[in-house]
Design a protein around this motif. Structure first.
Motif, PDB file in Angstrom:
ATOM      1  N   TYR A  59      -2.294  -3.814  -6.511  1.00  0.00           N
ATOM      2  CA  TYR A  59      -3.601  -4.386  -6.215  1.00  0.00           C
ATOM      3  C   TYR A  59      -3.571  -5.909  -6.350  1.00  0.00           C
ATOM      4  O   TYR A  59      -4.111  -6.633  -5.520  1.00  0.00           O
ATOM      5  CB  TYR A  59      -4.636  -3.783  -7.166  1.00  0.00           C
ATOM      6  CG  TYR A  59      -6.062  -3.952  -6.706  1.00  0.00           C
ATOM      7  CD1 TYR A  59      -6.531  -3.285  -5.582  1.00  0.00           C
ATOM      8  CD2 TYR A  59      -6.940  -4.765  -7.395  1.00  0.00           C
ATOM      9  CE1 TYR A  59      -7.828  -3.428  -5.146  1.00  0.00           C
ATOM     10  CE2 TYR A  59      -8.249  -4.927  -6.976  1.00  0.00           C
ATOM     11  CZ  TYR A  59      -8.694  -4.258  -5.851  1.00  0.00           C
ATOM     12  OH  TYR A  59      -9.983  -4.414  -5.427  1.00  0.00           O
ATOM     13  N   TYR A  90      -0.458   0.882  -9.685  1.00  0.00           N
ATOM     14  CA  TYR A  90      -1.668   0.567  -8.932  1.00  0.00           C
ATOM     15  C   TYR A  90      -2.099  -0.871  -9.188  1.00  0.00           C
ATOM     16  O   TYR A  90      -2.405  -1.620  -8.257  1.00  0.00           O
ATOM     17  CB  TYR A  90      -2.760   1.536  -9.366  1.00  0.00           C
ATOM     18  CG  TYR A  90      -4.084   1.363  -8.680  1.00  0.00           C
ATOM     19  CD1 TYR A  90      -4.380   2.079  -7.537  1.00  0.00           C
ATOM     20  CD2 TYR A  90      -5.050   0.503  -9.184  1.00  0.00           C
ATOM     21  CE1 TYR A  90      -5.593   1.940  -6.906  1.00  0.00           C
ATOM     22  CE2 TYR A  90      -6.265   0.353  -8.559  1.00  0.00           C
ATOM     23  CZ  TYR A  90      -6.539   1.072  -7.419  1.00  0.00           C
ATOM     24  OH  TYR A  90      -7.741   0.924  -6.792  1.00  0.00           O
ATOM     25  N   ILE A 109      -7.612   1.119  -0.942  1.00  0.00           N
ATOM     26  CA  ILE A 109      -6.855   1.223  -2.194  1.00  0.00           C
ATOM     27  C   ILE A 109      -7.803   1.061  -3.381  1.00  0.00           C
ATOM     28  O   ILE A 109      -7.733   1.793  -4.364  1.00  0.00           O
ATOM     29  CB  ILE A 109      -5.737   0.157  -2.217  1.00  0.00           C
ATOM     30  CG1 ILE A 109      -4.636   0.528  -1.234  1.00  0.00           C
ATOM     31  CG2 ILE A 109      -5.155  -0.010  -3.603  1.00  0.00           C
ATOM     32  CD1 ILE A 109      -3.867   1.758  -1.600  1.00  0.00           C
ATOM     33  N   VAL A 122       0.835  -1.204   0.000  1.00  0.00           N
ATOM     34  CA  VAL A 122       0.000   0.000   0.000  1.00  0.00           C
ATOM     35  C   VAL A 122       0.866   1.249   0.000  1.00  0.00           C
ATOM     36  O   VAL A 122       0.749   2.108  -0.881  1.00  0.00           O
ATOM     37  CB  VAL A 122      -0.941  -0.014   1.222  1.00  0.00           C
ATOM     38  CG1 VAL A 122      -1.629   1.317   1.373  1.00  0.00           C
ATOM     39  CG2 VAL A 122      -1.960  -1.118   1.063  1.00  0.00           C
TER      40      VAL A 122
END
Lengths: 394, 181, 459
Positions: C224, C220, C181, B117
């Motif tokens: 993920y 991203y 997220i 994250v």
């Protein structure tokens, strides 16, 4: 050549048959010298090799239910392997012959002196044991032969046959729970009752997962070889290997998870009736097996399968798969063989020849079946979409 | 060239992913280096189309995070249970490694998740309260159904008039806008 | 070529005719028009009222002590642990849908993963209430965490209860981050659509300046996918550790090696039942039939069928091994369950958890939303009964008959339990109000042919 033509595996078949027969001959010599050792080695080999057809049976059912491109490219490998169940029934005969040498509970004098075995006698007696084995094989043979036959019929003609495909799906839907149940009880019968006082509820699942991993590794090896030539050369993409690699990774983790859960629960409880199983396996040379399995069957395989580039390279993935198949044998050997010589490691030459005999015969029959039909199934309504979808992802 | 730093860059709008991809490839092939594309959803091949050749550091970050988690998780238990406060629990050894696996595992996952994250946010330099592209009125459609390509003024080939003409000449360009600071 | 039957050619995961603009409009407008359908107020009202019940019973518990519950000696766990396990299990389906189905490239997950993940978070929040309240003095909860202290003591790491603290807090943290997220690009959409200052400010702050840059998207997506890869073993580990709470000890009925996989399957089973329980009304309330199609419901029904069978496998292995082991206490325990004072619960459990869900074999049932909803409700109840049976049988009748005892829940037990359902509903309805209940950006990727060629309406 036409894509629908079967590929023949004459040379491979012959070589496997030759190795199998030679090893069988040697093992038969061993049988005259030391029948008990022969039965023990044979059982280990049998439990190792039965994972190939049965795991394939489970995976065929799973794939028929879920679809997915990874399954279409290995479907014929899986179906051909599953179709060999009649041979496995034949190869089970030595276990039947050696029942009294293998299992304590089959020895009446022994049972008479053991209250616990008397309690278990309604389940652990020779006629019921044989009946159960017959039922397992009958179910396996029935399901696998039907799946193979219907899948072959589906290839005929040039049109999808929704009714047939639906019938295969129904059979697979029923097949999956039946597979899990029969394999669990079969391995309890054949493996767990070697130490008849010991019990573990996860035992069957441990074998189910092990069979899944064996089948995946076996399919990867064959697919990496078959993808080099027609008719699969144009069809199999790196994405398929990637998916199979990921599935193997998942099964390596599942195997470690099940094995460790059993160990942790029994270690922590430390009850005499349970811990004995691990004590038998942690002395006299057996204690080296567990660390080897943790380090190689789990840790190394896991780390190797983590990298994307290795999963997408057929040759690299194939080497990992060979590695896993070797370790599957180590695992089965560790699960079964210490029952015969608890706390004292023994390796007999028949521990090599008996598995080789079974394996050679099995592979010969497998290649015979694989060579008898097209390597790519046709007319499944989902196949085009599945194979196309993969080009985008890969 | 005084006009270079008057604006952040020039922005062109497209109505579809295909137009955006084609536009990016043309711009890249024309020799522009400092370009960026904006879309409402991830588009496969877009990083290649803008000539981005960065390395994937995220996976390595996550691996390192997981490794630190595993080590710290195990040694926390080892040190507390075997060295600082040894306690006999049902005769089990002080270093009860099987019992330490679950917490070690959870710590591995926890730190790997943090790495994923915060690694992703960090490499993307987020949160970022201000960015010039938001000065373009129509850019708010970049989170709905429009696609944008920006050539930054720091690019060596950037020339306000010529670049604007170039962008207007791209296939299916809907409009070209100045991106003010 | 003849048209294949519907069973073979799957229904679409998104009805045809949608483009980027229409998807954005349809989902985001639920949030930013500010008006909610009547059913939202009804649902929120019920949830909010029940939550008051939770607050009252929690306050009463703290005031009076844990004696207001039915827990006693020997049944010290009672409702608190039953409900903890029940809620945690429900949460697992959210992670399963968002993580495992993503890794398996099952694109039908896209329209249900967002609210399933929300469900996970809220279920974990409800679950967390029980061990906290069960402590009696919740303000000392931090004693469970290893920190240097003046007592010179550390948690006892050989105890599964300490593992549980790590597992559940890791799970809560990871699920929250995974969810957040996933929300960032959608928060940017809401920011860009917001018309009032509050909306602009709050969504602007939360979206962290997301601008949809190509390189950002690239990183991203990698992150993920990695998060999904981490969440998958995590979710398995959490219920495994919950099962260790039971199995690590040597109490008859708890000490079984099958517990870890069997608990995980049970958790997924219960979780999918809860997702269906929520998805069917939500779909109807907001008219989301285009996005949550018949295929979603059918696939979830199939997952329920499969995991239900694994649970049934667990029951049969347990019963068989209890007899096969010949161990006195194991045998006695299974007799209590099958034929003794717990027989009515056991057979009710078999009926609702094993027998009734077999109707899912029939395609007609999987096609009918009403029938699916009923089966899902039955399984919700069934999985609660299962945990009741596990917790109460083994504790009330262990080794020595002299230490046996009965267990009966009090009305405060029920009030706390029903109250957490209120807490769950309240959080769920608030979520529906302020955040997009379907992942907008992921739905965009499902548009055939890639993107909004048709352009949609630009204001």
């Amino acid at each position: 050549m036409n894509a629908a033509d079967p590929v023949r595996f004459g040379a491979l078949k012959q070589r496997a048959l030759l190795v199998g027969l030679a090893a069988l001959a040697l093992s038969l010599v061993g049988w005259f010298l030391d029948p008990q050792q022969f039965y023990q080695s044979w059982l280990v080999g049998f439990l190792y090799w039965i994972a190939f057809p049965l795991g394939a049976f489970g995976f065929v059912c799973l794939h028929n239910m879920t679809g997915g491109a990874w399954g279409f490219v290995i479907r014929r490998i899986l179906e051909s392997a599953a179709g060999t169940t009649p041979l496995m029934a034949l190869l089970f005969l030595p276990v039947v012959l050696g029942l009294h040498d293998l299992y304590e509970w089959a020895d009446e004098a022994h049972v008479a002196a053991d209250a616990l075995l008397q309690h278990k006698a309604p389940f652990l007696n020779v006629p019921f044991f044989l009946t159960r084995a017959a039922i397992y094989f009958a179910i396996w043979i029935l399901f696998t032969q039907l799946i193979v036959r219907w899948s072959g019929q589906q290839d005929e003609g040039n049109e999808p046959r929704p009714n047939l495909t639906r019938r295969i799906q129904l059979l697979s839907g029923a097949g999956l729970p039946i597979y899990a149940m029969t394999v669990s009880f079969a391995t309890i019968d054949w493996g767990m009752t070697l130490e008849p006082h010991w019990f573990s509820t996860i035992y069957g699942m441990l074998f189910v997962v092990g069979q899944g991993l064996t089948t995946l590794a076996f399919s990867i090896i064959l697919l990496s070889k078959l993808s080099e030539r027609e008719p699969l050369a144009g069809v199999v993409k790196t994405g398929h290997f990637h998916d199979l690699g990921n599935l193997s990774l998942a099964f390596v983790m599942l195997w470690a998870y099940m094995s460790f859960s059993q160990y942790l629960i029994i270690w922590s409880g430390n009850l005499p009736e349970e811990i004995s199983w691990y004590l038998n396996r942690s002395a006299g040379g057996w204690e080296f097996f567990a660390p080897v399995l943790i380090a190689f069957h789990f840790a190394l395989s896991f780390l190797l399968l983590l990298a994307r580039r290795r999963k997408q390279a057929p040759s690299a993935l194939m080497r990992i798969a060979v590695w896993i198949l070797v370790l599957r044998f180590v695992d089965i050997f560790w699960l079964i063989a210490p029952a015969f010589s608890p706390g004292e490691f023994q390796l007999h030459w028949m521990d090599i020849t008996a598995p080789l005999a079974i394996g050679g015969l099995w592979l010969a029959f497998f290649f015979h079946r694989l060579g008898s039909w097209p390597l790519l199934p046709a007319n499944d309504p989902r196949i085009d979409e599945a194979l196309k979808a993969h080009e985008v992802h890969a | 060239m005084s006009d270079v730093h008057d604006v952040y860059g020039l922005m062109v709008e497209f109505a579809s992913t295909d137009d955006l991809l084609a536009g990016c490839e043309q711009t890249r092939d024309a020799g522009f280096k400092n370009i960026d594309a904006f879309s409402p959803a991830p588009i496969h091949g877009l990083t290649e189309a803008i000539g981005y050749e960065g390395k994937g550091w995220i996976a390595k970050t996550v691996f390192i995070g997981g490794f630190i988690g595993a080590m710290s998780g195990f040694f926390l238990q080892y040190w507390t249970s075997a060295i600082d406060y040894p306690l006999n629990i049902g005769g089990r050894p002080y270093l009860s490694w099987p019992a330490f696996i679950p917490v070690t595992f959870e710590m591995t996952i926890l730190l790997a998740v943090f790495a994923a994250v915060f690694g992703m946010l960090g490499w993307n330099k987020l949160p970022q309260p201000y960015h010039p592209v938001f000065n373009v009125q129509r850019f708010k459609l970049a989170s709905s159904n429009r696609f944008f390509l920006v050539i930054e003024s720091v690019d060596n080939k950037f020339d306000r008039q010529a670049t604007r003409a170039f962008l207007e000449g791209l296939d299916n360009a809907v409009g070209v806008y100045d991106v003010d600071y | 070529m003849t048209e294949p039957q519907g069973v073979l050619k799957p229904d679409p995961v998104i009805e045809p005719g949608h483009d980027y603009g229409s998807i954005t409009e349809k989902i985001a407008s639920i949030v930013d028009t500010g008006r909610q359908p009547k059913f939202w107020w009804v649902g929120f009202g019920i949830g909010f009222a029940l939550m008051q019940l939770f607050l009252v019973s929690a306050v009463w518990l703290l005031w009076e002590g844990v004696g207001v519950w039915g827990i006693n000696n020997p049944v010290g766990w009672g409702f608190a642990i039953i409900n903890l396990v029940w809620w945690i299990g429900i949460g697992h389906a959210g992670t399963l849908i968002s993580a495992i189905l993503l890794l398996l490239r099952q694109d039908w997950r896209t329209s249900i993963n967002r609210f399933a993940e929300a469900m996970t978070l809220f279920a974990v929040a409800c679950a967390g209430m029980f061990p906290l309240l069960h402590m009696g003095r919740p303000w000392f909860f931090y004693w469970l965490i290893p920190y240097p202290n003046t007592f010179g003591m550390w948690p006892q790491f050989r105890s599964p209860l300490v593992w549980d603290v790590f597992a559940i807090s890791t799970y809560a943290t990871a699920s929250a981050l995974f969810w957040f997220i996933g929300l960032i690009p959608d928060l940017a959409t809401l920011r860009d659509r917001a018309t009032n200052r509050t909306g602009k400010f709050v969504y602007g702050l939360l979206s962290m300046g997301w601008r949809g840059s190509a390189v950002h998207w690239y990183r991203y997506e990698v992150a993920y996918l990695l998060l999904a890869g981490l969440a998958t073993p995590l979710v398995v580990s959490v219920h495994t550790v919950v099962s260790f709470d039971f199995a690590i000890g040597i109490i008859p009925g708890w000490h079984a090696t099958i517990f870890p996989p069997y608990f995980v399957a049970g958790a997924i089973y219960a979780g999918f039942a809860m997702v269906l329980t929520l998805a069917i009304p939500i779909r109807w309330m907001y008219g989301l039939h285009d996005f949550i199609t018949a295929r979603h419901l059918r696939n979830m029904a199939k997952v329920m069928l499969a995991t239900g069978l694994i649970v049934a496998y667990g029951y049969s292995m347990e019963a068989f091994m209890a007899w096969y082991s010949g161990a006195t206490y194991e045998t006695a325990m299974i007799e209590h369950r099958l034929f003794g004072s717990f027989a009515h619960i056991f057979w009710a459990l078999i009926a609702v958890n094993v027998v009734i869900p077999q109707v899912l074999w029939f395609p007609q049932v999987r096609r009918s939303t009403a029938a699916l909803f009923c089966v899902a409700m039955v399984v919700n109840v069934g999985m609660w009964l299962e945990r009741y049976l596990i917790v109460v049988t083994s504790l009330s009748k262990d080794f020595l008959p002299s230490s046996w005892g009965e267990y009966a829940a009090t009305r405060w037990d029920w009030a706390t339990y029903i109250g957490t359902i209120g807490l769950f509903l309240t959080l769920m309805f608030l979520f529906l109000r302020v955040l997009p209940l379907i992942s907008i950006f992921e739905m965009r990727t499902l548009v055939p042919g890639g993107a909004g060629k048709k352009g949609g309406d630009d204001e």
